[in-house]
Motif scaffolding. Structure first.
Motif, PDB file in Angstrom:
ATOM      1  N   HIS A  89       0.816  -1.207   0.000  1.00 55.44           N
ATOM      2  CA  HIS A  89       0.000   0.000   0.000  1.00 55.44           C
ATOM      3  C   HIS A  89       0.854   1.263   0.000  1.00 55.44           C
ATOM      4  CE1 HIS A  89      -3.402  -2.608   0.493  1.00 55.44           C
ATOM      5  NE2 HIS A  89      -2.960  -3.076   1.654  1.00 55.44           N
ATOM      6  N   GLN A  90       1.998   1.224   0.674  1.00 48.81           N
ATOM      7  CA  GLN A  90       2.875   2.394   0.675  1.00 48.81           C
ATOM      8  C   GLN A  90       3.443   2.640  -0.722  1.00 48.81           C
ATOM      9  OE1 GLN A  90       3.972   4.666   3.148  1.00 48.81           O
ATOM     10  NE2 GLN A  90       2.228   3.925   4.320  1.00 48.81           N
TER      11      GLN A  90
ATOM     12  N   ARG B 229       0.457   4.007  -2.959  1.00 47.27           N
ATOM     13  CA  ARG B 229      -0.098   5.307  -2.616  1.00 47.27           C
ATOM     14  C   ARG B 229       0.785   6.409  -3.217  1.00 47.27           C
ATOM     15  NH1 ARG B 229       0.242   8.249   3.273  1.00 47.27           N
ATOM     16  NH2 ARG B 229      -0.514  10.293   2.572  1.00 47.27           N
TER      17      ARG B 229
ATOM     18  N   ARG C  37       5.780   8.369  -4.635  1.00 39.75           N
ATOM     19  CA  ARG C  37       5.206   7.254  -3.890  1.00 39.75           C
ATOM     20  C   ARG C  37       5.419   7.470  -2.392  1.00 39.75           C
ATOM     21  NH1 ARG C  37       3.963   3.094  -7.382  1.00 39.75           N
ATOM     22  NH2 ARG C  37       5.010   3.148  -9.406  1.00 39.75           N
TER      23      ARG C  37
END
Length: 307
Positions: free
Chosen positions: A209-210, A213, A247
């Protein structure tokens, strides 16, 4: 790749290999101011007749771009030169400073006098090669890792991507022992071997998810910078804002690399801070925001305002 002033129909009929040679002609005329047949022969291994044909084709496409200097026996750009191809600035600077790879065993040769910082930390190729093979083949690896906190250990990692932090290269990877995605420094790895078997879905990039995102950053001239108009020129921000996407997994590295003041009150001092992150709250929840210059989590900011 090609500008609007070019005869697209003529260029569309050319094979990609010839387009690459024509782009090289365009590059040398535009950035070095001269072109010889020998330049094409040395770069592409073509014979004299082939180099002559390529120059003739380029002249046919952009007849007002080059002229033959009989005394010097090379071509030069005419006063009204317009590049046939779009040249990416980063690629141009890389080519000018490091050349195009003139041989298997040769060191990079700059095309003009250049100076750039040496890389102080580079991975060993016997580590890099299996890591990149694993990324490409979607495989896991087993290796020895040296951590600053836990010392030496054996790890099973699923490498997802290489990342240049500006100081060193690391790997974004899923750590099977910790059951989490982490950054692992390449120079701290040894004895890398590729493991067989499929990668479970929870260990794939789609579940990092990091990594997935993306944060929208708005960078503005630092309020304490004495010449904000210079910052506007340096960073090409005609409306006063430089908008960059990064990111969440890497945003702290990037902001540190760019020397962006991320303090909520633009309190960092120093001439290196010509930019300020207008809304530091966008970094909230980013795993490595802590390394961004001056960043304070919102809780810490609020606590500092109490009492």
């Amino acid at each position: 790749m090609i500008t609007s002033t070019v005869n697209r129909d003529r260029l569309a009929s050319l094979p990609r290999t010839q387009l690459e040679r024509l782009a090289y002609i365009d590059f040398r005329l535009y950035f070095l101011g001269e072109l010889r047949r020998a330049d094409l022969i040395e770069r592409f291994g073509t014979g004299p007749a082939g180099a002559t044909r390529d120059i003739a084709t380029y002249r046919e496409i952009a007849k007002d771009n080059l002229a033959l200097d009989p005394a010097a026996k090379h071509y030069t750009p005419k006063d009204g030169f317009e590049p046939v191809f779009k040249h990416d600035p980063l690629r141009v600077l890389t080519a000018l400073s490091q050349g195009f790879g003139q041989g298997l065993d040769s060191d990079p040769l700059s095309l003009i006098r250049c100076e750039f910082p040496a890389a102080l930390s580079l991975p060993k190729l016997d580590v890099l090669a299996p890591i990149t093979r694993a990324i490409h083949g979607q495989k896991a690896v087993r290796l020895t890792y040296h951590s600053t906190t836990s010392g030496e250990s054996q790890k099973d990692l699923v490498p997802l991507s290489l990342v240049d932090s500006g100081v060193r290269w690391h790997v974004r990877a899923y750590d099977r022992d910790k059951a989490a995605f982490h950054d692992c420094v390449l120079t701290r790895m040894k004895n890398v071997s590729i493991l067989d078997g499929p990668i479970p879905p929870e260990q794939t990039p789609e579940n990092d998810h990091q990594w997935n995102r993306v944060i929208e950053l708005e960078l503005v001239p630092h309020p304490n910078f004495e010449r904000p108009e210079i910052a506007l020129m340096d960073y090409d921000m005609p409306d006063g804002v430089l908008r960059v996407r990064a990111r969440a997994a890497n945003v702290g590295y990037m902001l540190r690399r760019w020397s962006v003041d991320c303090s909520p009150d633009h309190s960092l001092k120093g001439k290196e801070y010509t930019l300020w992150l207008r809304d530091p709250l966008v970094l909230y929840g980013a795993s490595n925001a802590v390394v961004a210059p001056g960043y304070k989590p919102p809780v810490a900011v609020n606590a500092s305002r109490v009492g």
